[in-house]
Write a protein that holds these residues in place. Structure first.
Motif, PDB file in Angstrom:
ATOM      1  N   ASP A 177       8.982  36.905 106.768  1.00 14.09           N
ATOM      2  CA  ASP A 177       7.640  36.679 107.328  1.00 14.09           C
ATOM      3  C   ASP A 177       7.013  37.987 107.804  1.00 14.09           C
ATOM      4  O   ASP A 177       5.822  38.242 107.589  1.00 14.09           O
ATOM      5  CB  ASP A 177       7.718  35.695 108.496  1.00 14.09           C
ATOM      6  CG  ASP A 177       8.112  34.288 108.083  1.00 14.09           C
ATOM      7  OD1 ASP A 177       7.847  33.908 106.926  1.00 14.09           O
ATOM      8  OD2 ASP A 177       8.694  33.576 108.920  1.00 14.09           O
ATOM      9  N   ALA A 180       5.939  40.050 104.809  1.00 10.18           N
ATOM     10  CA  ALA A 180       4.741  39.466 104.192  1.00 10.18           C
ATOM     11  C   ALA A 180       3.500  39.847 104.987  1.00 10.18           C
ATOM     12  O   ALA A 180       2.440  40.134 104.415  1.00 10.18           O
ATOM     13  CB  ALA A 180       4.877  37.947 104.102  1.00 10.18           C
ATOM     14  N   ALA A 198       0.328  41.985 103.587  1.00  9.27           N
ATOM     15  CA  ALA A 198      -1.011  41.395 103.659  1.00  9.27           C
ATOM     16  C   ALA A 198      -1.960  42.306 104.433  1.00  9.27           C
ATOM     17  O   ALA A 198      -3.130  42.465 104.060  1.00  9.27           O
ATOM     18  CB  ALA A 198      -0.935  40.017 104.311  1.00  9.27           C
ATOM     19  N   GLU A 224      -1.504  37.902  96.568  1.00 11.12           N
ATOM     20  CA  GLU A 224      -0.508  37.210  95.741  1.00 11.12           C
ATOM     21  C   GLU A 224       0.898  37.757  95.997  1.00 11.12           C
ATOM     22  O   GLU A 224       1.615  38.171  95.089  1.00 11.12           O
ATOM     23  CB  GLU A 224      -0.862  37.322  94.248  1.00 11.12           C
ATOM     24  CG  GLU A 224      -2.188  36.683  93.887  1.00 11.12           C
ATOM     25  CD  GLU A 224      -2.443  36.718  92.390  1.00 11.12           C
ATOM     26  OE1 GLU A 224      -1.587  36.203  91.642  1.00 11.12           O
ATOM     27  OE2 GLU A 224      -3.471  37.263  91.985  1.00 11.12           O
ATOM     28  N   THR A 267       4.676  37.485  96.808  1.00 10.69           N
ATOM     29  CA  THR A 267       5.847  36.625  96.769  1.00 10.69           C
ATOM     30  C   THR A 267       7.072  37.481  97.057  1.00 10.69           C
ATOM     31  O   THR A 267       7.286  38.516  96.433  1.00 10.69           O
ATOM     32  CB  THR A 267       5.997  35.922  95.408  1.00 10.69           C
ATOM     33  OG1 THR A 267       4.892  35.018  95.229  1.00 10.69           O
ATOM     34  CG2 THR A 267       7.303  35.129  95.344  1.00 10.69           C
ATOM     35  N   HIS A 321       9.274  33.515 100.191  1.00 12.26           N
ATOM     36  CA  HIS A 321       7.890  33.301 100.628  1.00 12.26           C
ATOM     37  C   HIS A 321       7.012  33.407  99.390  1.00 12.26           C
ATOM     38  O   HIS A 321       7.045  34.424  98.681  1.00 12.26           O
ATOM     39  CB  HIS A 321       7.491  34.364 101.654  1.00 12.26           C
ATOM     40  CG  HIS A 321       6.011  34.550 101.783  1.00 12.26           C
ATOM     41  ND1 HIS A 321       5.245  33.815 102.667  1.00 12.26           N
ATOM     42  CD2 HIS A 321       5.149  35.383 101.126  1.00 12.26           C
ATOM     43  CE1 HIS A 321       3.978  34.197 102.543  1.00 12.26           C
ATOM     44  NE2 HIS A 321       3.891  35.138 101.622  1.00 12.26           N
ATOM     45  N   GLY A 353       3.305  33.539  98.050  1.00 13.27           N
ATOM     46  CA  GLY A 353       1.886  33.694  98.348  1.00 13.27           C
ATOM     47  C   GLY A 353       1.038  33.793  97.100  1.00 13.27           C
ATOM     48  O   GLY A 353      -0.055  34.358  97.148  1.00 13.27           O
ATOM     49  N   PRO A 404       1.771  27.282  96.622  1.00 19.44           N
ATOM     50  CA  PRO A 404       1.309  28.518  97.270  1.00 19.44           C
ATOM     51  C   PRO A 404       1.258  28.341  98.785  1.00 19.44           C
ATOM     52  O   PRO A 404       0.928  27.266  99.298  1.00 19.44           O
ATOM     53  CB  PRO A 404      -0.095  28.709  96.684  1.00 19.44           C
ATOM     54  CG  PRO A 404      -0.065  27.977  95.384  1.00 19.44           C
ATOM     55  CD  PRO A 404       0.811  26.791  95.609  1.00 19.44           C
ATOM     56  N   GLY A 405       1.596  29.402  99.497  1.00 21.66           N
ATOM     57  CA  GLY A 405       1.564  29.345 100.946  1.00 21.66           C
ATOM     58  C   GLY A 405       2.766  28.677 101.574  1.00 21.66           C
ATOM     59  O   GLY A 405       2.771  28.415 102.779  1.00 21.66           O
TER      60      GLY A 405
END
Length: 286
Positions: free
Chosen positions: A144, A147, A151, A157, A159, A167, A169, A195-196
């Motif tokens: 997490d 990620a 971000a 996108e 992953t 995860h 994304g 997704p997500g």
């Protein structure tokens, strides 16, 4: 998609993103991993966890530590004490130690009560030496965190596959095979990870080193669990939650866990029974 693979915290990682990851962003990711390992690893001499295991005392685990240990409070409660990160000394005595001796000691330490670790915000203290092992949810938390770093760098996108903690994304569902716990060449099923969402799996054959010896300990007995042999959890909340619940499903009734956390699961029992959520986004072949 651009793929970046590397080894970290004793396992293989793959990060897929919609565009290549710049060197400075890779450096930030690597720094986060090292910071996490220097705090939580019981396999390195300079970690905070190792220092607490030698002399007790006080240490600061940071904001992520508050999040992780608050989650462990809930896991401890919902599993009636079966999940307790103070299993580290017992795991070490059973052979899963910092030297990877894989040789059990003649006698193993009892697991201290979770209340032994005193907490004040991000600060933790113990009057006597204690050894934490946050393997039940720690790797999911690190996924997490990474990620979030990616971000924040504007990457889309995202992953992350940390060898069983994923995860996703991306913009479309991703097929994830569920490895059969009795035969790694076969799939027990396939889930279409939305997704997500995150999916995490745990199995007693992943880190096993002798007859009846593996890494999933019941803190109430100090012995490896025997009833459930593999679990998978899908969660939209976080990879940490999926990771922790994949351990909780070794011990707690699914309905009890579903009352607290919205998720989907698959669990394989030692007698061959396979139980899964009716709303599982995928198929189980059993």
């Amino acid at each position: 998609m651009a793929a970046w693979t590397f080894e970290a915290i004793g396992t293989r990682w793959q990060v897929d993103t919609g565009s290549p990851i710049a060197p400075d962003v890779r450096h930030r990711v690597s720094t986060c991993i090292d910071d996490f390992d220097r705090t939580w690893s019981r396999f390195r001499d300079d970690s905070l966890i190792t220092q607490l295991s030698r002399r007790g005392g006080t240490g600061d685990l940071g904001a992520d530590g508050v999040l992780l240990l608050d989650f462990y409070d809930e896991l401890h409660r919902v599993t009636a004490g079966a999940v307790n990160p103070l299993v580290g000394r017992t795991l070490s005595d059973l052979g899963y130690d910092a030297d990877y001796s894989l040789t059990p000691a003649t006698a193993t330490a009892a697991v201290p009560p979770w209340s032994t670790l005193l907490r004040d915000g991000s600060s933790v203290s113990a009057l006597d030496p204690v050894l934490l092992d946050v393997g039940a949810a720690g790797k999911g938390l690190l996924v997490d965190v990474l990620a979030g770093v990616l971000a924040a760098a504007g990457l889309l996108e995202i992953t992350i596959d940390a060898s069983g903690d994923i995860h996703h994304g991306g913009t479309a569902p991703m097929a994830v095979a569920l490895e059969h716990p009795a035969d790694p060449t076969r799939a027990l099923g396939v889930v279409d990870l939305p997704p997500g969402h995150a999916v995490c799996g745990s199995a007693t054959n992943r880190r096993a080193w002798g007859s009846g010896l593996h890494h999933v300990l019941d803190a109430r007995t100090g012995r490896p669990t025997t009833d459930v042999v593999a679990t998978w959890v899908i969660s939209a909340q976080s990879c940490m939650v999926a990771d922790g619940l994949s351990t909780a499903h070794f011990f707690a009734d699914p309905d009890r866990l579903l009352e607290r956390w919205d998720h989907q699961f698959v669990r394989v029992h030692a007698d061959g029974r396979v139980v899964w959520s009716p709303d599982l986004p995928g198929e189980v072949f059993a």
